[in-house]
Design a protein around this motif. Structure first.
Motif, PDB file in Angstrom:
ATOM      1  N   LEU A 186       0.817  -1.219   0.000  1.00  0.00           N
ATOM      2  CA  LEU A 186       0.000   0.000   0.000  1.00  0.00           C
ATOM      3  C   LEU A 186       0.849   1.266   0.000  1.00  0.00           C
ATOM      4  CD1 LEU A 186      -2.666  -1.094   2.654  1.00  0.00           C
ATOM      5  CD2 LEU A 186      -3.060  -0.803   0.201  1.00  0.00           C
ATOM      6  N   LEU A 188       2.872   2.054   2.482  1.00  0.00           N
ATOM      7  CA  LEU A 188       2.911   2.520   3.865  1.00  0.00           C
ATOM      8  C   LEU A 188       4.057   1.824   4.594  1.00  0.00           C
ATOM      9  CD1 LEU A 188      -0.932   2.366   4.569  1.00  0.00           C
ATOM     10  CD2 LEU A 188       0.400   4.367   3.872  1.00  0.00           C
ATOM     11  N   TRP A 192       3.862   4.602  10.026  1.00  0.00           N
ATOM     12  CA  TRP A 192       2.502   5.096   9.754  1.00  0.00           C
ATOM     13  C   TRP A 192       1.487   4.334  10.591  1.00  0.00           C
ATOM     14  CZ3 TRP A 192      -1.823   2.520   8.045  1.00  0.00           C
ATOM     15  CH2 TRP A 192      -2.929   3.322   7.699  1.00  0.00           C
ATOM     16  N   VAL A 212      -6.523  -1.996   6.126  1.00  0.00           N
ATOM     17  CA  VAL A 212      -6.462  -0.695   5.463  1.00  0.00           C
ATOM     18  C   VAL A 212      -7.163  -0.821   4.124  1.00  0.00           C
ATOM     19  CG1 VAL A 212      -4.969   1.124   4.549  1.00  0.00           C
ATOM     20  CG2 VAL A 212      -4.281  -0.145   6.595  1.00  0.00           C
ATOM     21  N   GLY A 216      -7.112   4.302   2.271  1.00  0.00           N
ATOM     22  CA  GLY A 216      -6.112   4.571   3.298  1.00  0.00           C
ATOM     23  C   GLY A 216      -6.669   4.632   4.698  1.00  0.00           C
TER      24      GLY A 216
END
Length: 285
Positions: A186, A188, A192, A212, A216
């Motif tokens: 993703l 990320l 995060w 997720v 997001g």
């Protein structure tokens, strides 16, 4: 080597042999296979069991397994290459309801009663026969109804509204453990995730499941079912911020007497209006 040890070793070897044969026969959902494939699986299982307990000698058993594994594979190949062979092997689909009328002859041909048909339709959320325009029984026995146009669920396309494209949600936390590969897919990182969990006031060890979505947003389920967490409303808050800015521009436009300022406020108000129209499908569910 005693008899018990022989049975155990033979059973282990046959287990992997049957597993390889089933894999070669193809991945299928048991509820969707045709009757011949189902019989093949049963015969292979029975023969392997009889071989394990020495009721069938190895040479006879291996030949039987080879035949019952090879023939389904060969027939599947022929059905892929020839539509005629596909119909001979798997049969043809049967139309059970056409233009809202039950086709009794086809119903008898597939050996179904009216009660069976109603039960199958109810399993597909078709509780009222008057709502069904068309229904067909597939070769695997599944019945698929098609609803009348005025009974189908309304879609965003019917309402002439845009909808944001959706992707598969990624599970990033499972049983209190962070899954870094889905996070990376993703775009990320663990920092995060830690930041988002801190905002919710929970620790990673207390999270049973974390997902997720394509927008997001992080969904979290805790081990403690008594604790309810407010789910994030990042997109809604962003949309509300744009709306507030638009409302402020309208207020400034009404309060000022300066012609140039009025024109500037009005122009930017329209810019935000166009922007909100584009973002609405993505920020509001």
């Amino acid at each position: 080597m005693n008899e018990l040890t022989q049975i155990i070793l033979k059973s282990i070897a046959l287990f992997f042999l049957v597993w390889a044969a089933v894999r070669l026969m193809g991945k299928r959902n048991m509820s969707q296979i045709n009757p011949f494939s189902f019989i093949s699986y049963i015969v292979i299982a029975i023969v392997a069991t009889l071989m394990s307990i020495n009721l069938i000698n190895l040479s006879t058993g291996f030949i039987t397994l080879l035949v019952w594994a090879a023939f389904p594979i060969a027939l599947d190949y022929l059905s892929i290459k020839s539509r005629l062979m596909h119909q001979l092997i798997n049969g043809k689909e049967a139309v059970l309801i056409k233009h809202g009328k039950i086709m009794e002859e086809n119903l008898m041909r597939v050996r179904m009663t009216g009660e069976d048909l109603l039960a199958q339709l109810r399993s597909k959320n078709a509780f009222n026969m008057a709502d069904v325009e068309f229904a067909v029984m597939e070769t695997n026995g599944t019945i698929n109804p098609y609803f009348k146009s005025d009974k189908k669920p309304v879609t965003m396309h019917d309402l002439e509204k845009m909808s944001a494209p959706q992707a598969e949600p990624q599970t990033v936390v499972l049983d209190g453990n962070m899954l870094e590969e889905p996070l990376a897919s993703l775009g990320l990182n663990p920092q995060w995730l830690s930041t988002e969990l801190d905002k919710m006031g929970v620790s990673l060890e207390n999270v049973f499941l974390g997902q997720v979505d394509s927008s997001g947003d992080l969904y979290v389920d805790l081990f403690d079912d008594a604790v309810e967490l407010p789910q994030p409303k990042v997109k809604e808050m962003l949309y509300a911020t744009f709306e507030k800015a638009q409302a402020d521009l309208l207020t400034f436009n009404l309060q000022t007497e300066d012609k140039e300022a009025k024109e500037m406020y009005s122009k930017n108000y329209q810019v935000l209006e166009d922007l909100l129209n584009k973002l609405r499908p993505y920020l509001l569910h």
